[in-house]
Design an enzyme around this catalytic site. Structure first.
Site, PDB file in Angstrom:
ATOM      1  N   GLU A  11       0.876  -1.341  -0.056  1.00 54.95           N
ATOM      2  CA  GLU A  11      -0.486   0.251   0.175  1.00 54.95           C
ATOM      3  C   GLU A  11       0.926   0.843  -0.486  1.00 54.95           C
ATOM      4  O   GLU A  11       2.137   1.494   0.072  1.00 54.95           O
ATOM      5  CB  GLU A  11      -0.501  -0.174   1.800  1.00 54.95           C
ATOM      6  CG  GLU A  11       0.400  -0.207   2.648  1.00 54.95           C
ATOM      7  CD  GLU A  11      -0.933  -0.096   3.666  1.00 54.95           C
ATOM      8  OE1 GLU A  11      -2.255  -0.174   3.484  1.00 54.95           O
ATOM      9  OE2 GLU A  11      -0.543   0.392   4.740  1.00 54.95           O
ATOM     10  N   CYS A  45       2.483   8.364   1.523  1.00 54.62           N
ATOM     11  CA  CYS A  45       3.758   7.070   2.374  1.00 54.62           C
ATOM     12  C   CYS A  45       3.938   6.010   1.704  1.00 54.62           C
ATOM     13  O   CYS A  45       3.282   5.424   0.713  1.00 54.62           O
ATOM     14  CB  CYS A  45       2.186   7.214   3.600  1.00 54.62           C
ATOM     15  SG  CYS A  45       3.267   5.766   4.910  1.00 54.62           S
ATOM     16  N   CYS A 103       6.362  -6.723   7.794  1.00 49.44           N
ATOM     17  CA  CYS A 103       7.015  -6.947   8.953  1.00 49.44           C
ATOM     18  C   CYS A 103       7.801  -7.466   9.474  1.00 49.44           C
ATOM     19  O   CYS A 103       7.059  -7.785  10.218  1.00 49.44           O
ATOM     20  CB  CYS A 103       6.730  -5.042   9.036  1.00 49.44           C
ATOM     21  SG  CYS A 103       8.888  -4.031  10.167  1.00 49.44           S
ATOM     22  N   CYS A 148       5.971  -4.712  15.958  1.00 45.32           N
ATOM     23  CA  CYS A 148       5.610  -3.976  17.122  1.00 45.32           C
ATOM     24  C   CYS A 148       4.021  -3.997  17.702  1.00 45.32           C
ATOM     25  O   CYS A 148       3.531  -4.779  16.429  1.00 45.32           O
ATOM     26  CB  CYS A 148       5.872  -2.978  16.856  1.00 45.32           C
ATOM     27  SG  CYS A 148       7.627  -2.262  15.821  1.00 45.32           S
ATOM     28  N   CYS A 153       1.617  -2.673  16.009  1.00 41.19           N
ATOM     29  CA  CYS A 153       0.847  -2.264  14.310  1.00 41.19           C
ATOM     30  C   CYS A 153       0.619  -2.884  13.474  1.00 41.19           C
ATOM     31  O   CYS A 153       0.851  -4.556  13.402  1.00 41.19           O
ATOM     32  CB  CYS A 153       2.235  -1.998  13.899  1.00 41.19           C
ATOM     33  SG  CYS A 153       2.538  -2.055  12.368  1.00 41.19           S
ATOM     34  N   GLY A 195       6.749  -2.010   6.745  1.00 42.24           N
ATOM     35  CA  GLY A 195       7.672  -2.266   6.695  1.00 42.24           C
ATOM     36  C   GLY A 195       9.098  -1.088   7.525  1.00 42.24           C
ATOM     37  O   GLY A 195       8.079  -0.013   7.760  1.00 42.24           O
ATOM     38  N   GLU A 196      10.109  -1.953   7.669  1.00 35.74           N
ATOM     39  CA  GLU A 196      10.924  -1.775   8.516  1.00 35.74           C
ATOM     40  C   GLU A 196      12.297  -1.051   7.490  1.00 35.74           C
ATOM     41  O   GLU A 196      12.617  -2.124   6.979  1.00 35.74           O
ATOM     42  CB  GLU A 196      11.965  -2.496   9.430  1.00 35.74           C
ATOM     43  CG  GLU A 196      12.799  -2.212   9.453  1.00 35.74           C
ATOM     44  CD  GLU A 196      13.188  -0.465  10.515  1.00 35.74           C
ATOM     45  OE1 GLU A 196      13.231   0.303  11.050  1.00 35.74           O
ATOM     46  OE2 GLU A 196      14.117   0.349  10.106  1.00 35.74           O
ATOM     47  N   SER A 205      11.774   6.883   8.142  1.00 36.09           N
ATOM     48  CA  SER A 205      11.285   6.334   9.745  1.00 36.09           C
ATOM     49  C   SER A 205      11.519   4.367  10.329  1.00 36.09           C
ATOM     50  O   SER A 205      11.216   3.639   9.527  1.00 36.09           O
ATOM     51  CB  SER A 205       9.798   6.152   9.888  1.00 36.09           C
ATOM     52  OG  SER A 205       8.935   5.813  10.774  1.00 36.09           O
ATOM     53  N   SER A 248      10.064   5.030  15.612  1.00 35.53           N
ATOM     54  CA  SER A 248       9.469   4.999  15.993  1.00 35.53           C
ATOM     55  C   SER A 248       9.830   4.885  17.506  1.00 35.53           C
ATOM     56  O   SER A 248      10.428   3.964  18.213  1.00 35.53           O
ATOM     57  CB  SER A 248       8.484   4.120  15.880  1.00 35.53           C
ATOM     58  OG  SER A 248       8.017   4.225  14.040  1.00 35.53           O
ATOM     59  N   LEU A 249       9.320   5.530  18.876  1.00 33.59           N
ATOM     60  CA  LEU A 249       9.794   6.330  19.827  1.00 33.59           C
ATOM     61  C   LEU A 249       8.526   5.084  21.103  1.00 33.59           C
ATOM     62  O   LEU A 249       8.873   4.178  21.107  1.00 33.59           O
ATOM     63  CB  LEU A 249       9.907   6.947  20.974  1.00 33.59           C
ATOM     64  CG  LEU A 249      11.160   6.688  21.608  1.00 33.59           C
ATOM     65  CD1 LEU A 249      12.796   6.453  20.694  1.00 33.59           C
ATOM     66  CD2 LEU A 249      10.668   7.831  22.354  1.00 33.59           C
ATOM     67  N   HIS A 250       7.664   5.765  20.790  1.00 32.64           N
ATOM     68  CA  HIS A 250       6.692   5.706  21.867  1.00 32.64           C
ATOM     69  C   HIS A 250       6.261   4.641  23.389  1.00 32.64           C
ATOM     70  O   HIS A 250       5.723   4.366  23.421  1.00 32.64           O
ATOM     71  CB  HIS A 250       6.265   3.955  20.753  1.00 32.64           C
ATOM     72  CG  HIS A 250       5.670   3.825  19.684  1.00 32.64           C
ATOM     73  ND1 HIS A 250       5.367   4.767  18.487  1.00 32.64           N
ATOM     74  CD2 HIS A 250       6.487   3.798  18.954  1.00 32.64           C
ATOM     75  CE1 HIS A 250       5.377   5.083  17.741  1.00 32.64           C
ATOM     76  NE2 HIS A 250       6.536   3.617  17.451  1.00 32.64           N
ATOM     77  N   ASN A 279      -4.188   4.190  16.325  1.00 34.50           N
ATOM     78  CA  ASN A 279      -5.186   3.318  15.255  1.00 34.50           C
ATOM     79  C   ASN A 279      -5.583   2.331  15.701  1.00 34.50           C
ATOM     80  O   ASN A 279      -4.821   1.643  16.239  1.00 34.50           O
ATOM     81  CB  ASN A 279      -4.213   3.311  13.416  1.00 34.50           C
ATOM     82  CG  ASN A 279      -4.379   4.716  13.290  1.00 34.50           C
ATOM     83  OD1 ASN A 279      -5.512   6.063  13.461  1.00 34.50           O
ATOM     84  ND2 ASN A 279      -3.947   4.803  12.021  1.00 34.50           N
ATOM     85  N   CYS A 310      -1.040   2.133   8.997  1.00 37.75           N
ATOM     86  CA  CYS A 310      -0.208   1.828   8.712  1.00 37.75           C
ATOM     87  C   CYS A 310      -0.242  -0.105   8.036  1.00 37.75           C
ATOM     88  O   CYS A 310      -0.979  -0.647   8.978  1.00 37.75           O
ATOM     89  CB  CYS A 310       1.039   1.588   9.740  1.00 37.75           C
ATOM     90  SG  CYS A 310       2.875   0.265   9.060  1.00 37.75           S
TER      91      CYS A 310
HETATM   92  S1  SF4 Z   1       5.717  -0.256  13.573  1.00 34.61           S
HETATM   93 FE1  SF4 Z   1       7.149   0.015  11.729  1.00 34.61          FE
HETATM   94  S2  SF4 Z   1       8.615  -1.200  12.728  1.00 34.61           S
HETATM   95 FE2  SF4 Z   1       7.142  -1.602  13.878  1.00 34.61          FE
HETATM   96  S3  SF4 Z   1       6.073  -3.912  12.988  1.00 34.61           S
HETATM   97 FE3  SF4 Z   1       4.921  -1.436  11.817  1.00 34.61          FE
HETATM   98  S4  SF4 Z   1       5.916  -1.598   9.988  1.00 34.61           S
HETATM   99 FE4  SF4 Z   1       7.067  -2.386  11.415  1.00 34.61          FE
END
Ligand code: SF4
Length: 387
Positions: A100, A135, A142, A146, A149, A192-193, A224, A248-250, A324, A367
């Site tokens: 996407e 984006c 991924c 996380c 996500c 993805g990372e 990112s 991406s800290l969180h 989200n 995402c």
């Molecule tokens: S937040 Fe980013 S790094 Fe973490 S699982 Fe989702 S896509 Fe992957």
């Protein structure tokens, strides 16, 4: 930035060649080297893949280029348009997988989210346009897992090639061609990372900002990452800090961050923060800190103060993102009162921040969600859309 300080991994496909690599290839065919830039412009600047249409090339060269498989690397199979103007593109890859990309009108962003005065510094004035942030994805699924996500929940399927990454921006440009909108910012915040797929991403970055290609401004491309420390250093070295960096800290707490982001066990906060201090950030630019607010987990005023302490001395702006909703996931966003209190606490500590109001909720624009739905349910997407 067109020439990173380290050598790029070799291209896997003709569409991934830089003008210099095209010049090498064409030189080996007995063609003058300047033809390299001509071919590159046809592909990347004009989006023309059919050699027969490359009218300033000699017929013999056009015939030879027919053997280079210069087809668009992906096809748009579906466009969802949200009421706020956000468009989500579902894109088909050659192996039947889907990814996407999302086109987000910048006028619908929070102040400071898409554009800040320093982002425009030194840029030539251009005719007013409706600017769009795109984006894009860097992998199918991924591996970072996380927990908040959808892409992480889906798991890793494969890396995207540089051609597939750049192809998303080409499709974005084509999708907007009949409008007054143009892609101005590109953010690697889709599936993805990106730093897990470093070689392809580095080549894609080089192609995206090439002045004879899509010609994006370097400062308008953001990578990112969840925090792959060696690759953050590599990105800083290879591109001289010109690429915008988002983390991406969180959570400012190691044990909590490890709970929701397994990568933190490998690269804990102290190592990550040190890599941010080393990043060769140009003057007056800031690293973006992505902070998803999860109800009852990381959203208190004390969390905001701890975050401000962690980032002390590093030029950052914090992007506060109420979580989200993800199907089958009990985690959720806090109330707006909690969000406002979190942001106020950051501001009181002198940390710039903005709150991302969700765009495109009616089309599942978070995402990974749309492609995840396609993967899970094996959705066949029937509507042909211009690409
Ligand atoms: S937040 Fe980013 S790094 Fe973490 S699982 Fe989702 S896509 Fe992957």
């Amino acid at each position: 930035m067109t020439s990173p300080s380290t050598t790029l991994a070799p291209p896997n496909h003709a569409l991934e060649r830089t003008p210099e690599e095209w010049a090498e290839t064409l030189g080996s065919w007995g063609e003058p080297r300047y033809r390299g830039i001509q071919v590159f412009r046809w592909l990347h600047q004009r989006g023309v893949f059919d050699p027969a249409a490359m009218t300033d090339l000699p017929r013999t060269l056009r015939a030879r280029l027919e053997g280079e498989a210069l087809a668009p690397p992906l096809e748009t199979s579906y466009v969802h348009q949200s009421e706020d103007g956000t468009r989500k593109l579902l894109l088909g890859l050659g192996d039947q997988r889907t990814i996407e990309a999302v086109l987000i009108p910048m006028k619908s962003m929070a102040p400071g989210e898409g554009d800040t005065p320093e982002d425009s510094e030194g840029e030539a004035d251009e005719a007013p346009r409706a600017w769009v942030t795109q984006c894009i994805s860097s992998q199918v699924g991924c591996a970072m897992a996380c927990v908040f996500c959808a892409s992480g929940i889906a798991g890793f399927k494969r890396h995207l090639s540089a051609a597939e990454i750049v192809g998303q921006v080409m499709v974005g440009r084509t999708t907007l061609a009949a409008t007054d909108e143009r892609v101005r910012n590109v953010v690697f915040m889709g599936m993805g990372e990106p730093l897990h797929n470093y070689d392809a991403v580095a080549r894609a970055l080089t192609l995206l900002v090439h002045p004879d290609g899509l010609g994006l401004s370097k400062r308008r491309v953001t990578v990112s990452t969840s925090g792959l420390v060696p690759e953050i250093d590599r990105l800083g070295r290879d591109f001289g800090g010109q690429v915008q960096l988002a983390i991406s800290l969180h959570s400012p707490d190691d044990s909590k961050r490890s709970e929701i982001m397994p990568i933190n066990r490998k690269y804990p906060l102290a190592e990550l923060v040190e890599s941010l201090r080393r990043y060769p950030l140009p003057k007056r630019r800031r690293i973006t800190i992505e902070y998803t607010l999860i109800d009852g987990f990381n959203a208190t005023v004390a969390d905001a103060r701890a975050l401000a302490r962690l980032m002390r001395g590093i030029p950052v702006k914090v992007n506060v993102i109420p979580m989200n909703p993800v199907a089958d996931n009990p985690l959720g966003a806090p109330s707006w009162e909690v969000v406002d209190a979190f942001q106020d606490a950051l501001r009181a500590q002198g940390v710039a921040s903005f709150v991302r109001r969700r765009k495109g909720d009616d089309i599942a624009a978070a995402c990974g969600q749309l492609a995840l739905a396609g993967e899970k349910k094996k959705v066949r997407v029937p509507l042909p859309v211009t690409s």
